[in-house]
Design a protein around this motif. Structure first.
Motif, PDB file in Angstrom:
ATOM      1  N   THR A  24       0.829  -1.207   0.000  1.00 48.45           N
ATOM      2  CA  THR A  24       0.000   0.000   0.000  1.00 48.45           C
ATOM      3  C   THR A  24       0.861   1.253   0.000  1.00 48.45           C
ATOM      4  O   THR A  24       0.526   2.246  -0.658  1.00 48.45           O
ATOM      5  CB  THR A  24      -0.953  -0.020   1.208  1.00 48.45           C
ATOM      6  N   THR A  27       1.969   1.895  -3.518  1.00 47.37           N
ATOM      7  CA  THR A  27       0.865   2.335  -4.372  1.00 47.37           C
ATOM      8  C   THR A  27       0.468   3.772  -4.086  1.00 47.37           C
ATOM      9  O   THR A  27       0.186   4.551  -5.008  1.00 47.37           O
ATOM     10  CB  THR A  27      -0.350   1.409  -4.174  1.00 47.37           C
ATOM     11  N   ASP A  28       0.443   4.137  -2.801  1.00 45.03           N
ATOM     12  CA  ASP A  28      -0.132   5.421  -2.397  1.00 45.03           C
ATOM     13  C   ASP A  28       0.890   6.521  -2.153  1.00 45.03           C
ATOM     14  O   ASP A  28       0.506   7.670  -1.916  1.00 45.03           O
ATOM     15  CB  ASP A  28      -0.963   5.233  -1.124  1.00 45.03           C
ATOM     16  N   ASN A  65      -2.941  -5.664  -1.628  1.00 44.10           N
ATOM     17  CA  ASN A  65      -4.032  -5.025  -2.355  1.00 44.10           C
ATOM     18  C   ASN A  65      -3.833  -5.026  -3.858  1.00 44.10           C
ATOM     19  O   ASN A  65      -4.788  -5.142  -4.630  1.00 44.10           O
ATOM     20  CB  ASN A  65      -4.194  -3.580  -1.876  1.00 44.10           C
ATOM     21  N   PHE A 322      -4.432  -1.232   5.711  1.00 40.65           N
ATOM     22  CA  PHE A 322      -5.201  -0.056   6.137  1.00 40.65           C
ATOM     23  C   PHE A 322      -4.299   0.930   6.881  1.00 40.65           C
ATOM     24  O   PHE A 322      -4.383   2.156   6.668  1.00 40.65           O
ATOM     25  CB  PHE A 322      -6.362  -0.470   7.032  1.00 40.65           C
ATOM     26  N   HIS A 325      -2.409   2.875   4.488  1.00 41.29           N
ATOM     27  CA  HIS A 325      -3.267   3.906   3.896  1.00 41.29           C
ATOM     28  C   HIS A 325      -3.349   5.126   4.797  1.00 41.29           C
ATOM     29  O   HIS A 325      -3.217   6.278   4.331  1.00 41.29           O
ATOM     30  CB  HIS A 325      -4.673   3.352   3.645  1.00 41.29           C
ATOM     31  N   THR A 329      -2.014   8.915   3.999  1.00 43.68           N
ATOM     32  CA  THR A 329      -3.084   9.880   3.716  1.00 43.68           C
ATOM     33  C   THR A 329      -3.140  11.037   4.706  1.00 43.68           C
ATOM     34  O   THR A 329      -3.463  12.169   4.312  1.00 43.68           O
ATOM     35  CB  THR A 329      -4.444   9.160   3.705  1.00 43.68           C
ATOM     36  N   TRP A 367     -14.169   5.356  10.422  1.00 42.90           N
ATOM     37  CA  TRP A 367     -13.659   5.365   9.040  1.00 42.90           C
ATOM     38  C   TRP A 367     -14.659   5.996   8.082  1.00 42.90           C
ATOM     39  O   TRP A 367     -14.282   6.719   7.163  1.00 42.90           O
ATOM     40  CB  TRP A 367     -13.352   3.944   8.585  1.00 42.90           C
ATOM     41  N   GLN A 372     -11.758  10.185   2.239  1.00 41.17           N
ATOM     42  CA  GLN A 372     -10.600   9.557   1.613  1.00 41.17           C
ATOM     43  C   GLN A 372     -10.488   8.081   2.005  1.00 41.17           C
ATOM     44  O   GLN A 372     -10.106   7.239   1.191  1.00 41.17           O
ATOM     45  CB  GLN A 372      -9.314  10.303   2.007  1.00 41.17           C
ATOM     46  N   THR A 373     -10.834   7.794   3.244  1.00 39.43           N
ATOM     47  CA  THR A 373     -10.781   6.405   3.700  1.00 39.43           C
ATOM     48  C   THR A 373     -11.924   5.594   3.093  1.00 39.43           C
ATOM     49  O   THR A 373     -11.739   4.432   2.719  1.00 39.43           O
ATOM     50  CB  THR A 373     -10.838   6.347   5.236  1.00 39.43           C
ATOM     51  N   TRP A 376     -10.798   4.677  -0.297  1.00 42.52           N
ATOM     52  CA  TRP A 376      -9.766   3.633  -0.270  1.00 42.52           C
ATOM     53  C   TRP A 376     -10.393   2.261   0.000  1.00 42.52           C
ATOM     54  O   TRP A 376     -10.049   1.268  -0.652  1.00 42.52           O
ATOM     55  CB  TRP A 376      -8.715   3.951   0.795  1.00 42.52           C
ATOM     56  N   SER A 380     -10.295  -1.545  -2.147  1.00 42.46           N
ATOM     57  CA  SER A 380      -9.389  -2.506  -1.509  1.00 42.46           C
ATOM     58  C   SER A 380      -9.875  -3.942  -1.704  1.00 42.46           C
ATOM     59  O   SER A 380     -10.956  -4.306  -1.243  1.00 42.46           O
ATOM     60  CB  SER A 380      -9.268  -2.207  -0.008  1.00 42.46           C
TER      61      SER A 380
END
Length: 439
Positions: A24, A27-28, A65, A322, A325, A329, A367, A372-373, A376, A380
Motif C-alpha cells: 500500500t 501504491t499510495d 491489495n 489499512f 493507507h 493519507t 472510518w 478519503q478512507t 480507499w 481494496s
C-alpha cells in the motif's frame, strides 16, 4: 562498523502484514522501503508451516491489495467444495515471491534483506555474514512482528514430554511410516477469519436478549458453530471451517476437556484439571502454538515507530494495508491516525466475540466519517467486509441518505452489543470494560 542506508521506512518482517503494508505504501506514496526478515524468502510463518496447510479464508481477500491471489474460482472437490478457493501453502509462498520479485524490487524503491535479524534502534544484522546495517534518524520503523504469529515448528512444546513419548509437529505427519496404537491432537485452535452474513448478524444482535441468546441465534444460521451440541464453548479464536470439515471433526468423539496439557508420559497425560490413560503406542501431534497471541495493544503510531496490529477483528493482513493507507493519507497528525487505527486484540475466550465486534463497528463508524478512507476501502481487494454491503446510489442526495442509514444501523448495533457486554458475569464484564476503556 555499521553501514548506513537511507530509506523512508524500515519494515521488520516480510510476512503477510509487512508485505501488505509495503504494498500500500508503494501504491499510495513515493516512499522508499527496506524490508528485513530472518527467513530466506518472503512469507513469514508460511515458510515453516506444515506442508498440507491451506488458507483459512478465501484467497480473494488475502495477500496484498495490488495483486490477486488465486483465480477467483469455486473449489469443485474436497471439504471446501462449492466455496471460494483456499490457496495452499505453496501457492501463498509463490505469490509472495512474485510480489517481491516482480513488483517490489523492480520498483527501485524497495530493498530486501532476507536472513537478517533486527537488533533494535534502527539496526539489523546479517545472519550469514554478521554485517550490521543502520537506518537514518528520520526513518520510520515499522514493526510487522508485534502480533507474534507462531506455528508449532517455531518453538518446542510448552509442556513436559517424557522420554519414550511419540510426539511430532504437523510438519512431520507426511513422514510417518508406520501405524500407531492411537493418535492424539494436542490443541484445538485454527487461525483464520470469521466470515459472516452481515444482515443476519445485525438482526441477531438486535434481537438478542442475552449473550447466550446471541450465540444461539448466530449458531442457527451457521455463523458460529460448536463441536458438541451438549457442551457450551469457552474459547473463540476466529477459526473458520466449512460444514463438510465440521462433519469430519465431529466424528472424533474422544475430546479431553480438562484444561491445557502439563506433561506427557508413555502411560499418562497430565492436564490442568486431571489426568487420563492414553492407549498404548499413542502418537501425539503438537498443535498448541498460539497462532496469534492476544497481546496488549500499543499505539500504532508513536513518534518514528509504527506497530502493525489488527484494527478490524481477525483481519491482520487487511489491517496492515489499512494502516499504510492512514500513514500515506493523514500526514503528521498522529492523534488522528491513532484514532483511525484503534487496536482490536486477537480474541481468546467466548466473551471476546462481543468485544471485538463492538470494536470493529466502532472503528467502521470512525472510518466512514473520512471521505478519503471511504474511497480507499471501496477499491481494496482485502476488504471482505465491503462485499456484504450494498452499493451506495450514484445520486449524491440518495448516497447521503444511504450512508446516514448505514451509520444509524451501526450505532444501534454498537449500543446493543454494549448492553449485552454489560450482562456478562461480573468478572467477565469487568475485564471487557477494562479492555474497552483502553480502546
Amino acid at each position: 562498523m555499521a553501514e548506513t542506508i537511507t530509506v523512508d521506512y524500515l519494515v521488520i518482517g516480510a510476512g503477510a502484514m509487512g508485505m501488505a503494508f509495503t504494498d500500500t505504501l508503494l501504491t499510495d506514496t513515493k516512499a522508499t522501503v527496506a524490508i528485513v526478515d530472518r527467513y530466506a524468502q518472503p512469507g513469514g510463518h508460511w515458510s515453516v508451516a506444515y506442508p498440507f496447510v491451506r488458507l483459512h479464508q478465501p484467497s480473494n481477500f488475502y495477500g496484498v491489495n495490488s495483486q490477486e491471489l488465486g483465480e477467483n474460482t469455486i473449489d469443485q472437490t474436497g471439504w471446501n467444495k462449492g466455496l471460494f478457493e483456499l490457496a495452499t501453502g505453496d501457492e501463498v509462498l509463490a505469490y509472495y515471491s512474485k510480489v517481491m520479485n516482480r513488483t517490489f524490487l523492480p520498483s527501485g524503491r524497495v530493498s530486501y534483506h532476507p536472513k537478517h535479524e533486527y537488533l533494535g534502534k534502527g539496526e539489523f544484522r546479517s545472519i550469514v555474514t554478521n554485517k550490521i546495517y543502520r537506518v537514518g534518524e528520520k526513518t520510520q520503523i515499522v514493526d510487522a512482528t508485534y502480533m507474534k504469529v507462531e506455528v508449532p515448528s517455531m518453538r518446542p512444546p510448552r509442556y513436559q514430554v517424557a522420554e519414550g513419548v511419540n510426539l511430532v509437529i504437523p510438519n512431520d505427519l507426511p513422514k510417518i511410516s508406520r501405524p500407531y496404537g492411537g493418535y492424539t491432537v494436542v490443541g484445538a485452535g485454527k487461525t483464520g477469519i470469521d466470515t459472516c452474513f452481515i444482515a443476519a448478524f445485525n438482526e441477531s444482535v438486535m434481537a438478542a436478549t442475552s449473550p447466550e441468546d446471541l450465540f444461539l441465534r448466530l449458531q442457527s444460521f451457521q455463523q458460529l458453530m460448536r463441536l458438541d451440541e451438549q457442551v457450551w464453548p469457552t474459547m473463540f479464536r476466529c477459526a473458520t471451517v466449512s460444514m463438510a470439515e465440521l462433519e469430519q471433526i465431529r466424528k472424533i468423539t474422544k475430546i479431553i476437556r480438562q484444561g491445557r496439557v502439563v506433561r506427557l508420559t508413555a502411560d499418562e497425560v497430565t492436564l490442568e484439571r486431571g489426568t487420563y490413560k492414553p492407549v498404548p503406542d499413542s502418537l501425539y501431534i503438537d498443535c498448541t502454538a498460539d497462532g496469534l497471541a492476544k497481546t496488549d495493544p500499543v499505539p500504532v503510531f508513536l513518534g518514528n515507530q509504527i506497530t502493525l496490529q489488527s484494527v478490524r477483528q481477525c483481519q491482520q493482513v487487511f489491517s496492515a494495508a489499512f494502516i499504510a493507507h492512514v500513514e500515506a493519507t493523514y500526514g503528521n497528525d498522529e492523534v488522528k491516525k491513532n484514532r483511525l487505527c484503534r487496536v482490536i486484540p486477537h480474541p481468546n475466550e467466548t466473551m471476546d466475540y462481543l468485544i471485538i465486534n463492538f470494536q470493529t463497528y466502532k472503528n467502521g463508524l470512525c472510518w466512514n466519517a473520512e471521505p478519503q478512507t471511504v474511497a480507499w476501502l471501496a477499491q481494496s481487494r482485502l476488504d471482505w467486509f465491503g462485499i456484504f454491503l450494498p452499493q451506495a446510489p450514484e445520486d449524491p442526495a440518495q448516497a447521503a441518505a444511504f450512508y446516514q442509514a448505514v451509520t444509524a444501523q451501526a450505532e444501534g448495533i454498537c449500543a446493543k452489543l454494549e448492553e449485552l457486554i454489560g450482562q456478562l458475569p461480573e468478572k467477565d464484564a469487568s475485564r471487557a470494560k477494562a479492555q474497552l476503556a483502553r480502546f
